[in-house]
Design an enzyme around this catalytic site. Structure first.
Site, short mmCIF file in Angstrom:
data_model
loop_
_atom_site.label_atom_id
_atom_site.label_comp_id
_atom_site.label_asym_id
_atom_site.label_seq_id
_atom_site.Cartn_x
_atom_site.Cartn_y
_atom_site.Cartn_z
N CYS A 105 -27.31 -29.72 -28.50
CA CYS A 105 -28.71 -30.14 -28.39
C CYS A 105 -29.61 -28.91 -28.36
CB CYS A 105 -28.89 -31.04 -27.18
SG CYS A 105 -30.43 -31.97 -27.20
N HIS A 233 -24.39 -35.23 -27.69
CA HIS A 233 -23.87 -34.61 -26.46
C HIS A 233 -22.40 -34.96 -26.21
CE1 HIS A 233 -27.63 -33.06 -24.64
NE2 HIS A 233 -28.18 -33.99 -25.41
N GLU A 235 -20.45 -33.61 -24.03
CA GLU A 235 -20.16 -33.57 -22.58
C GLU A 235 -20.59 -34.87 -21.90
OE1 GLU A 235 -22.74 -32.29 -23.99
OE2 GLU A 235 -24.48 -32.66 -22.69
#
Lengths: 273, 993
Positions: A105, A233, A235
């Site tokens: 990002c 994302h 994660e």
């Protein structure tokens, strides 16, 4: 066996450093340190002590001059105390040493605006950018990402498609000219593209493609495959309870985002450390 | 010398910002333009070389791939009207600040005092448009005159060589700091005039108390010793006005209320806060005994409850109504970053984990004439949503729960509730971290942003109705990044044990923060001239009460001061030593060595006289409407789904990052297409644990028009049933009350004050009764009591509104339940009995009626139901669960079905009711404490056994077809609609906003 050491840079508006460090640990990193940018600038910590550099999502300096612009300016120009050079120079040596870099990002925006991606032919002249979504607004929604199996990207090896959330206002990928885009495509650097749920074809259709990215590009690597950035994302999907439909679908315990981190750790263990 | 750097997109690059404005001008103002394009302008006012300015323009200010820049010449071409909007002097310009830092990094030289970078945006409007229309668009859409200035040029008015003239919005420092004495030995009328002129919001009795204070010869003698006279200084008067403001002192909640009920029975209530709110919590905590999970209630910036042995949870909800009425974006942004500071500054300091937000607006489609000075509700909607979006997203805090509530009376004052939760280690350095204490001799250190004129009189301003003279300086813009840097620093300073206490600088600024912290030691000495200022020229009193954002005050022991300051410097956070905490008994401020404020701590904190408020309850005479007989309810259901209170809020939800921190287990939107409405959020604050926090809320101002007692009871129940619906543990949940009222003090301006005060008393009685009955302690709260608009003869009072937020625990997030139906063949159970309770309901509102039969909560049966549901959830018997609220059974069924992607087939004859209700009342009653649950057929016996002796109806099943089918009492089909039709009706109204 030697330790695999991951570093996550924080400060000045990064937001996702904790979950990125967590993902690194779950994927098998022996160390995953969250290091404040002031510790790099003071010279207290050096990138050279690590193998896996993570640039986490967030809003560096509020994205006030455009996403990650002011952050890129700091890394390029702020001098490291007592020593020489800038954080940017440390990153360049890090990459030259065969290590891994992943920007998510805002971290992806930073890599692109510093010229580290796509870095065609090794040139660090900025040749692409990430700009405002076609919708003109920030958007948080989950996206299907088709993987290019022919890509040199070490992070996406062996994957066909992954499902991850985007959370950004400036995620539309644009290149400076058609030649750059062609080079990216012909060298298979655009390793992740927004697609339908079957991961079959890239799409320009909203909301599957949430920002109008050129050629539906969601993630990009350099020609070494070791520097990688993506708007979605990974994660944020490490465990099945991160999935928006985990209460109604049979899902494996490990989330799809974790696979990218596992690939990184595997590469480091097998080829570097 | 000043330069103007103009940055624009290259030819052929989509201008998303411009296109959005063009679209919104068409949608909202009916103005059709050929195109709108935008340019960014940086006005650089600093000693730099041309080469340095060129490097800035080409480097950080411009993206070479898509942008081009020009210095001191225009980029604008091919337009009919040019509008350039910039900030007024002194208004926070975050982009300007970042731009200045970028240049400093490039040149390696800091800017000198008075130098700066100022930003503005140029809008190039092309199409049929004249200057008057451009002015209208600018005033009503592109800019806010309170904080921004603009210039409008026709295409023939722009100098092709030099472009728009350079304007530098620097604050001119022409005033010399001085301290004035205020003569209070004047008539009552003159006292009130002083209060009004100074925006002090003090009433006559309070002014007389001040007058008497400075007449006391002993007080005068003590003042003379420190060089002060027998008159209060402006610094003192302002400090008193802030501390005694309704906003800070909660005078109405502390008042003596003389209440008379409908039977003429009289009762005196000595502080509704102490009697009902503190009272309920202390009864509940005693009853819980060993299981009491409250750690810190009412005394700190936020409440603290136990999470587990190692961690404690912090929760706080604030309102930011008045600033949001004037500047929706800035007001809401400061609302969220302000409540964030409360969460962080609780105990020894905590880390933020999530935000919540609830807004009450008038309809964005409001089409009646608006009273003077009010912004259009759509503009308020857009600005507030964007403010919270920037505040939350940029701070890295997920926004995981919220609501939008609509009533046209909120045109008078929108309600903007901002909540935040944080987590802290249960113990730090061997001591409970929810406790803190300033020591005598500790230094007063302010960290974070600098002080400016922004936010002066915020506390007193929000203690009044919105009126003609409402001040511009009360409006301010937050800076999430400066704040974020400060928070990063604070957590490290906390872990290193570098301070003894901290609090945030919010309402009342240093006056409040230092004044409150000094209660630990009994005094302080504060050197106002040492405070870092954004620009020179501030008066000492302004420094003391400025509410400039992003600041915290810490008590730092002398031995740690150097380490504290140097850590701050290393992390690029400004921290300044402003004085010391003492045990002198005095609130003392100095300016350049001279005492300018010397007030007894006791007087400033305890001296405010208690208000006496009359309250008289006379129930309104209301009747139930006759409902015409009806064969089918398909259209009614679709109309209800499309009502603003019920319809999908996805367009807002997706603008908020609700997943950062990777803890959101039940997200705001769930179901087969990720678009069904969740009842509550489940959040894992610790990445390596499945223990979770559950957060939800209840809010039902619609019922206030009948009886605020039941409004409050229903809000509490709604919050709790949402909480248990997803799997929250009903034995481990705390509440938080946020009252937003219209002025309840009888006066010339408020002739119906007795009724409004009685409404307040009744809501508080219910708060006490139901919190005790449910065993839910209150841990924090806030009240905002002047939500009225009055200009000329127009007065708008909001409906009395309480947001009841709940926060609690869930042992294992993997047991969480979402609201969407999961599988054909699953059985549908309705928990709870349906009564003839449509008073204040959405269905009656749809029919233009209010009704009389407001829903009433039976806490005992509800509690038994919620406990049984918790058991069923822990035994994995529940596949989905959704509460019944606005729109009743029919709406809840439809939402469950279209969110899950399967049909439902339901028989109304199976619904347990009290008396013979008829189909429409069963479908749309809003009786409290009801939930719809789906259960796998194989588990039905085990599930039913858990609810033995309770009201439980097996009303139908989930079906493969994609239709919602409801059969009436005689078996005839009353509703048959496809999921697609229903979802479309539900998604349409706010999809484009």
């Amino acid at each position: 066996m030697k330790e695999i050491r991951a570093i996550v840079i924080s400060g000045n508006g990064t937001n996702c450093e904790r979950e990125v460090a967590h993902a690194c640990r779950v994927a098998g990193a022996d160390v995953a340190d969250i290091v404040h940018i002031s510790e790099l600038l003071s010279g207290a910590v050096s990138l050279s002590d690590y193998h896996f550099l993570n640039l986490a999502g967030g809003f560096l300096d509020g994205d006030d001059l455009g996403s990650a612009k002011a952050g890129a300016n700091r890394l390029l120009h702020a001098r490291i105390q007592g020593g020489q050079g800038s954080v940017a120079q440390q990153i360049e040596s890090f990459v030259a040493a065969g290590k891994l870099v992943m920007g998510v990002c805002n971290g992806f925006q930073l890599l692109v605006k510093m010229g580290y991606l796509p870095a065609l032919g090794g040139s660090l002249q900025q040749s692409a950018t990430l700009t405002h979504n076609d919708g003109g607004r920030f958007v948080d929604r989950w996206t299907y990402l088709k993987v290019d199996p022919a890509s040199p990207c070490v992070f996406t090896r062996g994957l066909e498609g992954i499902y991850l959330p985007v959370r950004h206002g400036e995620g539309k990928f644009v290149t400076s000219c058609d030649e750059v885009l062609e080079a990216i495509e012909s060298r298979h650097l655009s390793c992740l593209k927004y697609s339908g749920p079957d991961y079959a074809e890239p799409t320009q259709e909203y909301p599957l493609n949430p920002n109008g990215s050129t050629n539906a590009i969601a993630g990009l690597c350099d020609e070494t495959g070791r520097v990688f950035g993506l708007m979605p994302h990974p994660e944020a999907y490490v465990h099945r309870t991160h999935h928006p439909r985990w209460t109604r679908e049979d899902l494996p315990e490990e989330g799809m985002g974790l696979l990218l981190y596992q690939n990184a750790i595997r590469f480091l263990r097998e080829e570097l450390v | 010398m000043a330069w103007r750097i103009v940055v624009g997109l290259k030819e052929g690059v989509v201008d998303a910002r411009g296109e959005r404005i063009q679209k919104e001008l068409s949608q909202h103002m009916g103005i059709e333009l050929e195109s709108v394009r935008t340019l960014d302008v940086y006005t650089v006012d600093a000693k730099l070389s041309d080469a340095e300015v060129e490097a800035a323009a080409a480097g950080p200010f411009c993206d070479p791939v898509i942008q081009e820049s020009a210095i001191n010449r225009p980029l604008a071409q091919d337009f009919d009207m040019l509008v350039e909007v910039g900030y007024r002097p002194g208004v926070t310009d975050n982009v300007g600040r970042t731009a200045r830092e970028a240049i400093q990094y490039q040149t390696g030289r800091p800017f000198a005092g008075g130098e700066g970078v100022y930003t503005s945006v140029q809008y190039l409007l092309k199409g049929k448009i004249d200057k008057d229309q451009a002015e209208l668009i600018t005033r009503d859409f592109l800019a806010n005159a309170l904080i921004q200035r603009w210039i409008i040029l026709g295409s023939d008015e722009l100098d092709p060589e030099t472009g728009v003239a350079v304007t530098i919005p620097r604050v001119s420092a022409d005033s010399v700091p001085c301290v004035q004495e205020m003569n209070l030995a004047v008539s009552d009328e003159a006292l009130l005039q002083i209060s009004r002129d100074g925006m002090l919001a003090l009433n006559l009795e309070e002014m007389l108390t001040l007058q008497a204070y400075v007449r006391d010869p002993e007080v005068i003698a003590r003042r003379e010793k420190v060089g002060l006279g027998a008159q209060l200084t402006d610094v003192e008067l302002e400090a008193l006005a802030q501390t005694w403001s309704e906003h800070c002192k909660h005078k109405i909640f502390s008042a003596r209320i003389e209440y008379m009920d409908e039977n003429g029975k009289q009762e005196v209530i000595d502080s509704i806060f102490k009697t009902y709110i503190v009272g309920a919590t202390s009864v509940i905590r005693k009853a819980k005994g060993e299981d009491d999970f409250c750690l810190s209630v009412f005394k700190d910036n936020a409440g603290v409850i136990r999470f587990n042995d190692d961690w404690s949870l912090v929760f706080k909800v604030e309102t930011h109504n008045s600033p949001s009425a004037l500047d929706p974006y800035g007001g809401a942004l400061t609302g969220i970053v302000g409540v964030n500071r409360d969460g962080v500054a609780t105990g020894m300091g905590a880390r933020l984990i999530f935000n919540t937000d609830v807004f009450c607006f008038a309809s964005p489609f409001y089409d009646k004439p608006l009273p003077q000075r009010l912004l259009h509700p759509r503009r308020i909607f857009e600005g507030v949503v964007e403010g919270v979006e920037h505040g939350g997203n940029k701070s890295g805090v997920p926004t995981i729960n919220g609501s939008l509530v609509f009533d046209d009376r909120f045109a008078g004052k929108p309600l903007v509730y901002c909540g935040t939760a944080a987590i802290m280690p249960a113990k730090l350095h061997g001591k409970p971290s929810h406790e803190k204490k300033v020591q005598v001799g500790d230094h007063i250190v302010m960290a974070g942003g600098r002080i400016g004129k922004d936010g002066i009189h915020g506390a007193t301003f929000s203690s009044e109705e919105l009126h003609e003279g409402s001040p511009v300086t009360a409006v301010q813009i937050g800076d999430p990044i400066t704040q974020r840097k400060m928070f990063d620093f604070l957590i490290i300073a906390r872990d290193r044990g570098l301070y003894n206490s901290l609090t945030d600088n919010g309402a009342g600024g240093l006056s409040s923060s230092v004044g409150e912290m000094a209660e630990d030691t009994g005094g302080f000495e504060l050197h106002l001239d040492r405070a870092p200022l954004k620009y020179p020229g501030l008066q000492p009193w302004e420094i003391l009460i400025s509410e400039a954002q992003e600041r915290m005050t810490m008590a730092v022991p002398p031995a740690k001061l150097d380490e504290f300051i140097s850590l701050a410097r290393e992390m690029d956070v400004e921290a300044t030593d402003l004085g010391t905490f003492t045990d002198s008994g005095y609130f003392r401020c100095l300016y350049e060595g001279k005492t300018v404020c010397y007030l007894e701590m006791e007087f400033i904190h305890e001296g405010v006289p208690q208000m006496v408020i009359p309250a008289r309850w006379e129930p309104r005479v209301l009747t139930e409407p006759e409902l015409p007989a009806c064969e089918r309810f398909d259209d009614d259901l679709k109309a209800l789904l499309g009502r603003l209170d019920i319809c999908s809020k996805e367009s807002v939800v997706r603008r908020y990052d609700h997943e950062v921190q990777a803890g959101t287990v039940i997200k705001p939107m769930v179901g087969v297409a990720n678009d069904g409405p969740s009842d509550a959020a489940v959040f894992r604050p610790l990445l390596d644990s499945f223990e979770a926090v559950v957060v939800s809320h209840g809010i039902c101002p619609n019922f206030s028009d009948i009886d605020t007692y039941h409004m409050m009871a229903c809000a509490i129940d709604e919050g709790l049933r949402n909480f248990v619906s997803v799997g929250g543990n009903i034995e481990h949940v705390a509440g938080l009350d946020n009252f937003c009222w219209c002025d309840p003090v009888k006066s010339e301006k408020t002739p119906d004050g007795e009724y409004k005060a009685a409404q307040l008393v009744r809501a508080n009685k219910a708060l006490y009764d139901y919190c005790v009955a449910f065993g839910v302690p209150l841990i924090s709260g806030k009240d905002s009591m002047k939500n009225d608009y009055q200009i000329g003869n127009t007065k708008i009072s909001i409906p009395p509104t309480v947001l009841f937020s709940v926060i609690g625990k869930m042992e294992d997030a993997r047991l969480a339940i979402s609201m969407d139906v999961k599988k054909p063949g699953d059985l549908i159970y309705l928990l709870g009995t349906t009564f003839d309770e449509l008073g204040g309901s959405e269905y009656y509102a749809l029919k233009g009626e209010l009704g009389a039969n407001v829903p009433k909560v039976d806490a005992q049966s509800a509690m038994a139901r919620y406990r049984a549901l918790n058991l069923a959830q822990s035994q994995r018997l529940v596949r989905s669960c959704h509460d019944l609220s606005d729109g009743g059974l029919a709406v809840s069924l439809a939402e469950k079905a279209f969110s899950g992607g399967f049909g439902v087939d339901v028989d109304l004859a199976k619904v347990a009711t009290e008396g013979d209700l008829g189909a429409n009342r069963i479908l749309f009653s809003e009786s409290a404490s009801r939930l719809l649950v789906t259960v796998g057929a194989e588990n039905s016996a085990a599930f039913e056994a858990l609810f033995a002796g309770q009201s439980l109806s097996l009303i139908g099943e989930v079906v493969e077809s994609k239709d919602v089918v409801v059969r009436g009492l005689n078996g005839k089909v009353l509703i048959q609609c496809s999921n697609d039709q229903l979802k479309q009706a539900w998604q349409a109204p706010l999809r484009e906003l």
